[in-house]
Design a protein around this motif. Structure first.
Motif, PDB file in Angstrom:
ATOM      1  N   ASP A  62       0.837  -1.198   0.000  1.00 38.94           N
ATOM      2  CA  ASP A  62       0.000   0.000   0.000  1.00 38.94           C
ATOM      3  C   ASP A  62       0.876   1.254   0.000  1.00 38.94           C
ATOM      4  O   ASP A  62       0.593   2.233  -0.695  1.00 38.94           O
ATOM      5  CB  ASP A  62      -0.914  -0.012   1.225  1.00 38.94           C
ATOM      6  CG  ASP A  62      -1.946   1.104   1.194  1.00 38.94           C
ATOM      7  OD1 ASP A  62      -2.765   1.123   0.255  1.00 38.94           O
ATOM      8  OD2 ASP A  62      -1.922   1.965   2.086  1.00 38.94           O
ATOM      9  N   GLY A 170      -9.090   5.936   1.352  1.00 33.13           N
ATOM     10  CA  GLY A 170      -9.853   4.781   0.896  1.00 33.13           C
ATOM     11  C   GLY A 170     -10.893   5.239  -0.119  1.00 33.13           C
ATOM     12  O   GLY A 170     -10.563   5.693  -1.207  1.00 33.13           O
ATOM     13  N   LYS A 171     -12.142   5.167   0.266  1.00 32.46           N
ATOM     14  CA  LYS A 171     -13.220   5.636  -0.609  1.00 32.46           C
ATOM     15  C   LYS A 171     -13.229   7.160  -0.642  1.00 32.46           C
ATOM     16  O   LYS A 171     -13.110   7.812   0.397  1.00 32.46           O
ATOM     17  CB  LYS A 171     -14.561   5.110  -0.095  1.00 32.46           C
ATOM     18  CG  LYS A 171     -15.744   5.406  -0.999  1.00 32.46           C
ATOM     19  CD  LYS A 171     -17.002   4.770  -0.432  1.00 32.46           C
ATOM     20  CE  LYS A 171     -18.214   5.096  -1.279  1.00 32.46           C
ATOM     21  NZ  LYS A 171     -18.126   4.570  -2.655  1.00 32.46           N
ATOM     22  N   ALA A 191      -6.902   6.263  -8.711  1.00 32.31           N
ATOM     23  CA  ALA A 191      -7.287   5.004  -8.076  1.00 32.31           C
ATOM     24  C   ALA A 191      -6.055   4.118  -8.011  1.00 32.31           C
ATOM     25  O   ALA A 191      -5.339   3.962  -9.014  1.00 32.31           O
ATOM     26  CB  ALA A 191      -8.389   4.329  -8.869  1.00 32.31           C
ATOM     27  N   ALA A 193      -4.340   0.436  -7.417  1.00 35.94           N
ATOM     28  CA  ALA A 193      -4.588  -1.013  -7.411  1.00 35.94           C
ATOM     29  C   ALA A 193      -3.509  -1.655  -6.559  1.00 35.94           C
ATOM     30  O   ALA A 193      -2.370  -1.843  -7.008  1.00 35.94           O
ATOM     31  CB  ALA A 193      -4.561  -1.558  -8.832  1.00 35.94           C
ATOM     32  N   GLY A 199     -11.118  -3.399  -0.963  1.00 36.87           N
ATOM     33  CA  GLY A 199     -11.635  -2.053  -0.785  1.00 36.87           C
ATOM     34  C   GLY A 199     -10.923  -1.052  -1.671  1.00 36.87           C
ATOM     35  O   GLY A 199      -9.850  -1.323  -2.230  1.00 36.87           O
ATOM     36  N   GLU A 200     -11.529   0.110  -1.777  1.00 36.33           N
ATOM     37  CA  GLU A 200     -10.978   1.156  -2.643  1.00 36.33           C
ATOM     38  C   GLU A 200      -9.766   1.819  -2.007  1.00 36.33           C
ATOM     39  O   GLU A 200      -9.698   1.989  -0.788  1.00 36.33           O
ATOM     40  CB  GLU A 200     -12.044   2.230  -2.908  1.00 36.33           C
ATOM     41  CG  GLU A 200     -13.257   1.743  -3.681  1.00 36.33           C
ATOM     42  CD  GLU A 200     -14.247   2.866  -3.918  1.00 36.33           C
ATOM     43  OE1 GLU A 200     -13.819   3.970  -4.263  1.00 36.33           O
ATOM     44  OE2 GLU A 200     -15.459   2.628  -3.743  1.00 36.33           O
ATOM     45  N   ARG A 201      -8.794   2.184  -2.835  1.00 35.79           N
ATOM     46  CA  ARG A 201      -7.637   2.955  -2.401  1.00 35.79           C
ATOM     47  C   ARG A 201      -7.423   4.069  -3.415  1.00 35.79           C
ATOM     48  O   ARG A 201      -7.453   3.845  -4.622  1.00 35.79           O
ATOM     49  CB  ARG A 201      -6.366   2.090  -2.331  1.00 35.79           C
ATOM     50  CG  ARG A 201      -6.450   0.899  -1.397  1.00 35.79           C
ATOM     51  CD  ARG A 201      -6.542   1.322   0.047  1.00 35.79           C
ATOM     52  NE  ARG A 201      -5.361   2.034   0.511  1.00 35.79           N
ATOM     53  CZ  ARG A 201      -5.406   3.055   1.368  1.00 35.79           C
ATOM     54  NH1 ARG A 201      -6.559   3.502   1.819  1.00 35.79           N
ATOM     55  NH2 ARG A 201      -4.296   3.642   1.753  1.00 35.79           N
ATOM     56  N   HIS A 202      -7.218   5.274  -2.914  1.00 37.97           N
ATOM     57  CA  HIS A 202      -7.013   6.420  -3.793  1.00 37.97           C
ATOM     58  C   HIS A 202      -5.839   7.263  -3.314  1.00 37.97           C
ATOM     59  O   HIS A 202      -5.528   7.297  -2.115  1.00 37.97           O
ATOM     60  CB  HIS A 202      -8.277   7.300  -3.846  1.00 37.97           C
ATOM     61  CG  HIS A 202      -9.417   6.670  -4.580  1.00 37.97           C
ATOM     62  ND1 HIS A 202     -10.335   5.852  -3.962  1.00 37.97           N
ATOM     63  CD2 HIS A 202      -9.787   6.733  -5.900  1.00 37.97           C
ATOM     64  CE1 HIS A 202     -11.231   5.435  -4.858  1.00 37.97           C
ATOM     65  NE2 HIS A 202     -10.908   5.951  -6.027  1.00 37.97           N
TER      66      HIS A 202
END
Length: 209
Positions: A62, A170-171, A191, A193, A199-202
């Motif tokens: 991450d 996250g979102k 975004a 990956a 879950g979303e990661r930004h």
């Protein structure tokens, strides 16, 4: 398969997915960091993630997912906690100077031990509030630390002219983005990956207006 080999295998899978090719020395030190964190975590509760294999994905990968967006000679990692994303980035980028900022005493103790045991000559630890950090930095990172408005109101003055603020979220929340303080603009929203994470990661890249 031995535990360390399992962690290295998981790291290598993730690095391949991120398009990162790291020398063996850096890969080994990244796993050293996870093993140190896992040992300290059992006594000091530094992170809710307990399994070292999960730490590889949810902490190392991450953090490394934003490596290509780091710029400049100096970086401050605000609300770094157990050193995320600051320590993985510092291991990857020894040419940059990193300042890890956290007000929690037990986390700061862990950070100082990590700097010592990993021989991170390019890292210093600041134990205190982000409002009290001296100086300015070419790049600032913050991982799920606070709202964008709070982060920039507390510490926006730490960002050097021409620097970039990398907010890991996250979102995405539209109302949070709309509440960006005057004097700052969002340059891009990406975004991320991250392998083996749910879950979303930004990543939100912010600059001075």
């Amino acid at each position: 398969m031995a535990e360390r080999d399992r962690l290295l295998h998981r790291l290598d899978e993730g690095l391949a997915a991120l398009g990162l090719d790291l020398p063996d020395s850096v890969r080994g030190r990244l796993i050293d960091y996870v093993e140190l964190l896992a040992r300290w975590n059992s006594a000091y509760n530094l992170t809710a993630v307990r399994d070292p294999g999960e730490m590889v994905a949810r902490h190392l990968l991450d953090s490394l997912a934003i490596a290509a967006h780091v710029s400049g000679a100096s970086l401050a990692d605000l609300g770094t906690g157990a050193g995320l994303p600051g320590i993985p980035l510092a291991l990857l980028q020894p040419e940059r100077q990193f300042t890890l900022v956290d007000s929690n005493g037990k986390k700061a103790r862990f950070l100082r031990e990590a700097v010592r045991s990993l021989k991170l000559a390019n890292v210093r630890v600041f134990e205190g509030r982000v409002q009290d950090v001296p100086g300015q930095f070419d790049c600032i990172t913050a991982r799920a630390f606070a709202t964008l408005a709070d982060m920039l109101n507390w510490a926006g003055g730490l960002l050097a002219d021409g620097g970039s603020w990398l907010a890991m979220k996250g979102k995405l929340q539209d109302e949070e983005i709309a509440a960006l303080p005057a004097g700052f603009r969002i340059e891009q929203t990406l975004a991320l990956a991250v392998p083996r994470t749910v879950g979303e990661r930004h990543l939100i890249v912010i600059r001075k207006a």
